[in-house]
Design a protein around this motif. Sequence first.
Motif, short mmCIF file in Angstrom:
data_model
loop_
_atom_site.label_atom_id
_atom_site.label_comp_id
_atom_site.label_asym_id
_atom_site.label_seq_id
_atom_site.Cartn_x
_atom_site.Cartn_y
_atom_site.Cartn_z
N SER A 13 0.84 -1.26 0.11
CA SER A 13 -0.02 0.03 0.02
C SER A 13 0.80 1.38 -0.02
N ALA A 14 2.17 1.13 -0.02
CA ALA A 14 3.09 2.29 -0.03
C ALA A 14 3.17 2.83 -1.21
N ARG A 15 3.56 4.12 -1.45
CA ARG A 15 4.56 4.80 -2.35
C ARG A 15 5.87 4.81 -2.25
N ILE A 16 6.43 4.10 -2.99
CA ILE A 16 7.95 3.91 -3.11
C ILE A 16 8.62 5.02 -4.14
N ARG A 17 9.36 5.75 -3.14
CA ARG A 17 9.87 7.16 -3.53
C ARG A 17 11.63 6.83 -3.68
N ALA A 73 -0.90 11.77 4.11
CA ALA A 73 0.19 10.95 3.69
C ALA A 73 1.30 11.25 4.94
N VAL A 74 1.80 10.13 5.37
CA VAL A 74 2.99 9.98 6.19
C VAL A 74 4.08 9.61 5.55
N ASN A 75 5.18 10.28 5.34
CA ASN A 75 6.48 9.91 4.95
C ASN A 75 7.40 9.19 5.91
N ILE A 76 7.63 8.02 5.61
CA ILE A 76 8.25 7.29 6.99
C ILE A 76 10.03 7.20 6.30
N GLY A 77 10.03 7.92 5.33
CA GLY A 77 11.59 8.09 4.93
C GLY A 77 12.22 6.75 4.48
N HIS A 105 -1.80 3.39 14.38
CA HIS A 105 -1.49 4.48 14.74
C HIS A 105 -1.78 5.64 13.85
N LEU A 106 -2.14 5.41 12.66
CA LEU A 106 -2.41 6.46 11.64
C LEU A 106 -3.88 6.42 11.17
N PRO A 107 -4.70 7.58 10.90
CA PRO A 107 -5.99 7.57 10.61
C PRO A 107 -6.02 6.71 9.26
N GLU A 108 -7.38 6.25 9.14
CA GLU A 108 -7.73 5.30 8.21
C GLU A 108 -7.59 6.20 6.59
N HIS A 109 -6.98 5.55 5.63
CA HIS A 109 -6.93 6.00 4.58
C HIS A 109 -5.72 6.95 4.36
N THR A 110 -4.96 6.96 5.38
CA THR A 110 -3.53 7.59 5.33
C THR A 110 -2.58 6.89 4.39
#
Length: 371
Positions: free
Chosen positions: A32-36, A202-206, A234-239
Amino acid sequence: MSVSNPPESPCLVIDLNRVRANYRALQAALPSARIRFAVKASPVPEIIRLLNDEGAEFDVASVGEIELCLAQGVDPAVMCYGNPIKKAAHIAAAHAAGVRRFASDTEDDLVRIAEHAPGAEIELRFLASAPASQTPFGVKFGCAPGEAVQLLVRAHDLGLTIAGPYFHVGSQQLDPIAWQIGIEQAGAIAEALAAKDIPVKAVNIGGGLPISYADTAPGVDELGAVIAAAAARHLPEHTALIVEPGRALVGNTGVIHGEVVNVRQAPDGRRWIYLDIGRYNGMAETENEYIAYRFQTDRDGDPMDEVVVAGPTCDGDDVLYQRTRVLLPTTLRAGDPIRILETGAYTASYSSVSFNGFPPLTVHVIGAERE
């Protein structure tokens, strides 16, 4: 050309097939993550084109990296100017090139972004309370978590678009709990913003996802499970989750082919092996001996003994390992080839222009950009 027959020494040989495999493995571990991709890890055009074809986004740290990505056909819409330290002129240049995402960690920088990239999307970097990594950033980047809420409110008031909080647990992070801690803190920031009617998208986990060098590192499956569980809790749904790997995508894809220049018994009684590659033409991550690379020679079946490994320049700091226990064959001689493994990340990109007259590390690419 093949890995076993490089054209000159020293050089770095990158295997694109392994880059692709690493990207897909991370995609499977964090579906589910965007890979940057952190371009600074290996700014090689062929790697950028391959990852662009795979659907990656790109973390760019300068106008130069933006221009490199644009030249490879990357849409600026999938770039993020992830360096919190940037001149107003560089913000304006990035915006003119079409970049609309920026990382920040100070009010002054937010004001510059609002002026020169109006309406841009902001990822606000905070300093997570994570355990130290192998190559830590210290406090160079990131504000306090409480300040992150204030700065995101300020960004909102400046007319900027809010993406959400961003943290980095340090390069070559070996403790999966680091991401759990960071995500929990990011969740608290998101909750505080929600109370102010500012949603987090979004939350960027670096980055910091490790690879195995001399020591074994946790794999992407283990890390993915910890990250997914922490996000669900810990994160809101759909983040949305954003992850910014550099080393994890390219580190194990490269081999440096070097040569033994000299072997010496020093006055202190220790055996020194001097290579044609050192701190200034590719091996910068051996500073403080943070990263312990593995060596391979054609004499590995012979008796081994401890050595000090040094580079070729006339600089006293150009010593790779004198505290780390490195074993190399006692039969090594000048002219022998030597290979340094897992050197696909932060080698060519850290290489100096021409310190002591030694040229930058040459890069060769094998494998297919497209399947």
